[in-house]
Design a protein around this motif. Structure first.
Motif, PDB file in Angstrom:
ATOM      1  N   TYR A  92      54.834 183.158  22.937  1.00 32.26           N
ATOM      2  CA  TYR A  92      56.079 182.571  23.426  1.00 32.26           C
ATOM      3  C   TYR A  92      56.328 181.176  22.849  1.00 32.26           C
ATOM      4  N   ILE A 116      59.663 181.884  20.624  1.00 31.92           N
ATOM      5  CA  ILE A 116      60.070 180.750  21.456  1.00 31.92           C
ATOM      6  C   ILE A 116      61.564 180.734  21.741  1.00 31.92           C
ATOM      7  N   THR A 119      62.186 183.406  24.421  1.00 32.94           N
ATOM      8  CA  THR A 119      61.575 183.001  25.694  1.00 32.94           C
ATOM      9  C   THR A 119      62.403 181.924  26.371  1.00 32.94           C
ATOM     10  N   LEU A 120      62.841 180.922  25.609  1.00 30.27           N
ATOM     11  CA  LEU A 120      63.683 179.871  26.184  1.00 30.27           C
ATOM     12  C   LEU A 120      65.007 180.440  26.693  1.00 30.27           C
ATOM     13  N   LYS A 121      65.608 181.331  25.922  1.00 29.89           N
ATOM     14  CA  LYS A 121      66.876 181.933  26.340  1.00 29.89           C
ATOM     15  C   LYS A 121      66.716 182.672  27.669  1.00 29.89           C
ATOM     16  N   ILE A 124      66.061 180.121  30.629  1.00 23.11           N
ATOM     17  CA  ILE A 124      67.307 179.458  30.995  1.00 23.11           C
ATOM     18  C   ILE A 124      68.162 180.385  31.856  1.00 23.11           C
ATOM     19  N   ILE A 149      60.500 176.317  30.312  1.00 21.44           N
ATOM     20  CA  ILE A 149      61.532 175.496  29.670  1.00 21.44           C
ATOM     21  C   ILE A 149      60.990 174.107  29.381  1.00 21.44           C
ATOM     22  N   MET A 152      58.302 174.655  26.477  1.00 24.70           N
ATOM     23  CA  MET A 152      58.838 175.200  25.230  1.00 24.70           C
ATOM     24  C   MET A 152      59.904 174.309  24.601  1.00 24.70           C
ATOM     25  N   THR A 153      60.597 173.514  25.412  1.00 24.65           N
ATOM     26  CA  THR A 153      61.539 172.572  24.817  1.00 24.65           C
ATOM     27  C   THR A 153      60.776 171.531  24.016  1.00 24.65           C
ATOM     28  N   PRO A 278      68.833 177.266  22.574  1.00 22.82           N
ATOM     29  CA  PRO A 278      67.569 177.424  21.837  1.00 22.82           C
ATOM     30  C   PRO A 278      67.792 177.700  20.347  1.00 22.82           C
ATOM     31  N   LEU A 342      65.551 168.327  27.059  1.00 23.70           N
ATOM     32  CA  LEU A 342      65.076 168.957  28.297  1.00 23.70           C
ATOM     33  C   LEU A 342      65.929 168.489  29.471  1.00 23.70           C
TER      34      LEU A 342
END
Length: 353
Positions: A92, A116, A119-121, A124, A149, A152-153, A278, A342
């Motif tokens: 991720y 990544i 995963t972020l999408k 969120i 988040i 990963m950000t 992302p 972030l």
């Protein structure tokens, strides 16, 4: 331009992906910046309602690395539950788009359904209340989504976590056009730079002369054996963070965060649908990865045999003689950008009424 020669090894011994972008202090700095920027906001209230008592974005920023079991001591029950439900959780943290490209595209070379950006999408979407099998295939809880988040950000702003290097048998950086071309015979995958080894001790000696220490002088022992090497990816994860802290004479993540905010940086927010943020961050990281690889070249390929009888390959890697200077400046900018982004995405999810 003067350059330094190092060794790059594409060996099975280094085949695992080290995905601990920015290390402990770097991730905490990103979280701390966001904590400070969100004080008194509706987003801060929502964050407190989701996290456990006493937790902050800074304190949970390394949780997705801690679940690997090698960074933060014994695993907690919620860590064990998360790992069991997410067998691909280590994937991720990154994507592997050739650094020469300008944009991340779904299903293109180096991307994956569990990378990544995806995963972020998904995380969120969970915090937006879009918790469906399509938007949340991993069944992240709100707490997990917020933690992911936060971490990963930070990860997506580490240039090597997006822009990847692929090397031809002639020792040139190349752009594969399909996954099939990355066959470890004609084109090699550097595993996000984890299989590119450099003499970090030599870079540390150089940095002592060009990057200000944070309060106390940097003690550098002369004559460090050249065998003391570090993966190029790890250099960007940890060494550049150390250099970045030194640049503004700070020692702790909180000090770095406050100094960053006091500097009033002009950080541009992503725009449009939050699901696209992302992608915008990944494209920005690709642009930065070009700077990370600027002036870096590889030479002749040499086949080697390890003590276990495994075959691997080495190149002489050349980087500019002042490489700690631009790399530390990039790290400083990206850490600050990560903290602001972030805060921006969490404020966009939970705007002030």
């Amino acid at each position: 331009m003067k350059k330094l020669a190092f060794v790059i090894a594409l060996a099975s011994a280094f085949a695992s992906m080290d995905a601990s972008a920015w290390g402990n202090d770097g991730h905490r700095a990103v979280g701390s910046i966001a904590d400070k920027l969100l004080k008194g906001s509706a987003a801060e209230k929502m964050i407190k309602s989701i996290l456990q008592p006493g937790e902050t974005l800074e304190s949970i920023a390394n949780w997705p690395d801690c679940v690997k079991g090698t960074y933060c001591g014994p695993q907690t029950p919620d860590m064990i539950e998360y790992v069991n439900a997410n067998p691909k959780h280590s994937e991720y943290h990154y994507t592997d788009v050739p650094f020469q490209l300008d944009h991340y595209h779904d299903h293109a070379v180096g991307t994956a359904d569990d990378d990544i950006v995806q995963t972020l999408k998904q995380a969120i979407a969970v915090l937006q209340g879009k918790d469906t099998p399509a938007t949340n295939p991993h069944k992240f809880t709100k707490r997990q989504a917020l933690i992911l988040i936060t971490h990963m950000t930070g990860d997506i702003h580490q240039p090597l976590h997006v822009g990847a290097a692929f090397v031809s048998k002639e020792g040139k950086f190349v752009v594969p056009t399909s996954p099939a071309e990355i066959d470890e015979t004609a084109i090699f995958d550097s595993r996000g730079g984890n299989n590119l080894l450099l003499d970090d001790a030599n870079l540390e000696r150089i940095s002592a002369g060009v990057i200000p220490p944070a309060d106390t002088p940097v003690v550098v022992k002369p004559g460090v054996p050249k065998a003391l090497t570090k993966p190029f990816h790890s250099y960007w994860d940890s060494t550049t963070v150390n250099y970045a802290f030194r640049r503004i004479r700070t020692k702790t993540p909180d000090q770095f965060a406050q100094a960053a905010i006091d500097g009033k940086p002009a950080i541009v927010s992503a725009t449009g649908d939050l699901a696209t943020w992302p992608y915008q961050w990944a494209d920005d990281a690709l642009a930065v990865s070009k700077e990370a690889y600027k002036g870096v070249t590889v030479g002749k390929l040499t086949q080697q045999t390890s003590k276990k009888g495994e075959t691997y390959y080495t190149w002489n890697l050349e980087v500019p003689n002042d490489y700690p200077v631009p790399s530390s400046a990039i790290a400083k900018t990206q850490l600050i950008k990560g903290g602001y982004h972030l805060a921006q995405v969490l404020q966009a999810i939970w705007p002030n009424s």
